[in-house]
Design a protein around this motif. Structure first.
Motif, PDB file in Angstrom:
ATOM      1  N   ALA A   1     -35.943 -15.734   7.642  1.00  0.00           N
ATOM      2  CA  ALA A   1     -36.199 -15.141   6.562  1.00  0.00           C
ATOM      3  C   ALA A   1     -37.043 -13.843   6.386  1.00  0.00           C
ATOM      4  N   LEU A   2     -37.435 -13.339   7.632  1.00  0.00           N
ATOM      5  CA  LEU A   2     -38.070 -12.072   7.564  1.00  0.00           C
ATOM      6  C   LEU A   2     -36.887 -10.929   7.387  1.00  0.00           C
ATOM      7  N   ASP A   3     -35.615 -11.235   7.798  1.00  0.00           N
ATOM      8  CA  ASP A   3     -34.609 -10.171   7.394  1.00  0.00           C
ATOM      9  C   ASP A   3     -34.281 -10.124   5.975  1.00  0.00           C
ATOM     10  N   GLY A   4     -34.311 -11.247   5.488  1.00  0.00           N
ATOM     11  CA  GLY A   4     -34.074 -11.343   4.067  1.00  0.00           C
ATOM     12  C   GLY A   4     -35.247 -10.415   3.323  1.00  0.00           C
ATOM     13  N   ILE A   5     -36.474 -10.631   3.645  1.00  0.00           N
ATOM     14  CA  ILE A   5     -37.440 -10.048   3.017  1.00  0.00           C
ATOM     15  C   ILE A   5     -37.415  -8.578   3.230  1.00  0.00           C
ATOM     16  N   GLY A   6     -37.061  -8.161   4.387  1.00  0.00           N
ATOM     17  CA  GLY A   6     -36.940  -6.674   4.879  1.00  0.00           C
ATOM     18  C   GLY A   6     -35.992  -6.178   4.177  1.00  0.00           C
TER      19      GLY A   6
ATOM     20  N   CYS B   1     -39.944  -3.626   3.498  1.00  0.00           N
ATOM     21  CA  CYS B   1     -41.005  -3.877   4.388  1.00  0.00           C
ATOM     22  C   CYS B   1     -40.466  -4.483   5.792  1.00  0.00           C
ATOM     23  N   ILE B   2     -40.899  -3.561   6.756  1.00  0.00           N
ATOM     24  CA  ILE B   2     -40.473  -3.879   8.193  1.00  0.00           C
ATOM     25  C   ILE B   2     -41.579  -4.175   9.142  1.00  0.00           C
ATOM     26  N   GLU B   3     -41.638  -5.321  10.044  1.00  0.00           N
ATOM     27  CA  GLU B   3     -42.727  -5.549  10.903  1.00  0.00           C
ATOM     28  C   GLU B   3     -43.112  -4.321  11.883  1.00  0.00           C
ATOM     29  N   ALA B   4     -41.713  -3.867  12.406  1.00  0.00           N
ATOM     30  CA  ALA B   4     -42.025  -2.590  13.438  1.00  0.00           C
ATOM     31  C   ALA B   4     -42.577  -1.730  12.882  1.00  0.00           C
ATOM     32  N   GLU B   5     -42.371  -1.401  11.418  1.00  0.00           N
ATOM     33  CA  GLU B   5     -43.092  -0.113  10.799  1.00  0.00           C
ATOM     34  C   GLU B   5     -44.577  -0.345  10.389  1.00  0.00           C
TER      35      GLU B   5
ATOM     36  N   LEU C   1     -32.955 -17.492   1.827  1.00  0.00           N
ATOM     37  CA  LEU C   1     -34.093 -17.682   1.181  1.00  0.00           C
ATOM     38  C   LEU C   1     -35.026 -16.816   1.223  1.00  0.00           C
ATOM     39  N   GLY C   2     -35.311 -16.094   2.374  1.00  0.00           N
ATOM     40  CA  GLY C   2     -36.276 -14.890   2.508  1.00  0.00           C
ATOM     41  C   GLY C   2     -35.827 -13.847   1.387  1.00  0.00           C
ATOM     42  N   GLY C   3     -34.730 -13.629   1.081  1.00  0.00           N
ATOM     43  CA  GLY C   3     -34.397 -12.661   0.223  1.00  0.00           C
ATOM     44  C   GLY C   3     -34.616 -13.246  -1.102  1.00  0.00           C
ATOM     45  N   ARG C   4     -34.356 -14.477  -1.438  1.00  0.00           N
ATOM     46  CA  ARG C   4     -34.862 -15.216  -2.638  1.00  0.00           C
ATOM     47  C   ARG C   4     -36.334 -14.936  -3.007  1.00  0.00           C
ATOM     48  N   LEU C   5     -37.046 -15.139  -1.768  1.00  0.00           N
ATOM     49  CA  LEU C   5     -38.653 -15.162  -1.894  1.00  0.00           C
ATOM     50  C   LEU C   5     -38.938 -13.891  -2.219  1.00  0.00           C
ATOM     51  N   ALA C   6     -38.288 -12.868  -1.574  1.00  0.00           N
ATOM     52  CA  ALA C   6     -38.862 -11.316  -1.965  1.00  0.00           C
ATOM     53  C   ALA C   6     -38.569 -10.928  -3.395  1.00  0.00           C
ATOM     54  N   LEU C   7     -37.182 -11.622  -3.836  1.00  0.00           N
ATOM     55  CA  LEU C   7     -36.850 -11.144  -5.372  1.00  0.00           C
ATOM     56  C   LEU C   7     -37.906 -11.833  -6.186  1.00  0.00           C
TER      57      LEU C   7
END
Length: 164
Positions: free
Chosen positions: A53-58, A63-67, A24-30
């Motif tokens: 979801a953070l990994d799908g978004i990334g 976009c990466i939290e660590a960066e 679902l993170g991937g679907r949100l980002a798309l």
């Protein structure tokens, strides 16, 4: 097991396992990228819950939290704000998307009860049930119409941040 589309295979590789929320993170980002469109400058994202979801978004946005390009708030909303070039858009999971993910989560919680005292054969049987549930659920999440899973607002002009 049905093989996932390439994007979701990459999400699961990044995430370390298959699950509804990374999907679902991937679907949100798309969805957010679809509304935001092409533009100049780097993407920046804010997600309002610390979930898979953070990994799908990334994977979808880069976009990466660590960066520093992905910020996570503790609001608990399953909503993604994506910004680029002075424009921003918000995408949020629908009640139906959360219901689908929640059904799997409830199954996992039930199957994990008493885990430490189970025989190895019982553990294998329960893991098999989880995998079978994912085999049924994930293709639904890959293929469902966007409107069933995500709501998006229109792109909006972001306020310029003042520098002190």
């Amino acid at each position: 097991m049905t093989s996932p589309p390439d994007l979701f295979a990459r999400i699961y590789a990044r995430h370390g396992h298959r699950c509804p929320m990374s999907t679902l993170g991937g679907r949100l980002a798309l969805a957010a990228l679809g509304v935001l469109g092409e533009g100049e400058g780097p993407l920046a994202a804010t997600y309002h819950a610390r979930t898979c979801a953070l990994d799908g978004i990334g994977e979808v946005t880069g976009c990466i939290e660590a960066e520093g390009s992905l910020r996570v708030t503790g609001e608990g909303r399953h909503a993604l704000r994506l910004e680029r070039g002075g424009l921003g858009v918000e995408a949020e999971l629908t009640a139906r998307a959360l219901e689908l993910a929640g059904t799997y989560r409830t199954l996992c919680l039930r199957l994990d009860e008493g885990w430490e005292s189970l025989l190895e054969s019982e553990k294998v049987e329960r893991e098999t049930r989880k995998e079978q549930a994912l085999d049924r659920l994930l293709p639904i999440l890959w293929e469902a119409p966007e409107a069933d899973l995500v709501t998006t607002g229109p792109p909006v002009r972001m306020e310029e941040k003042s520098h002190d």
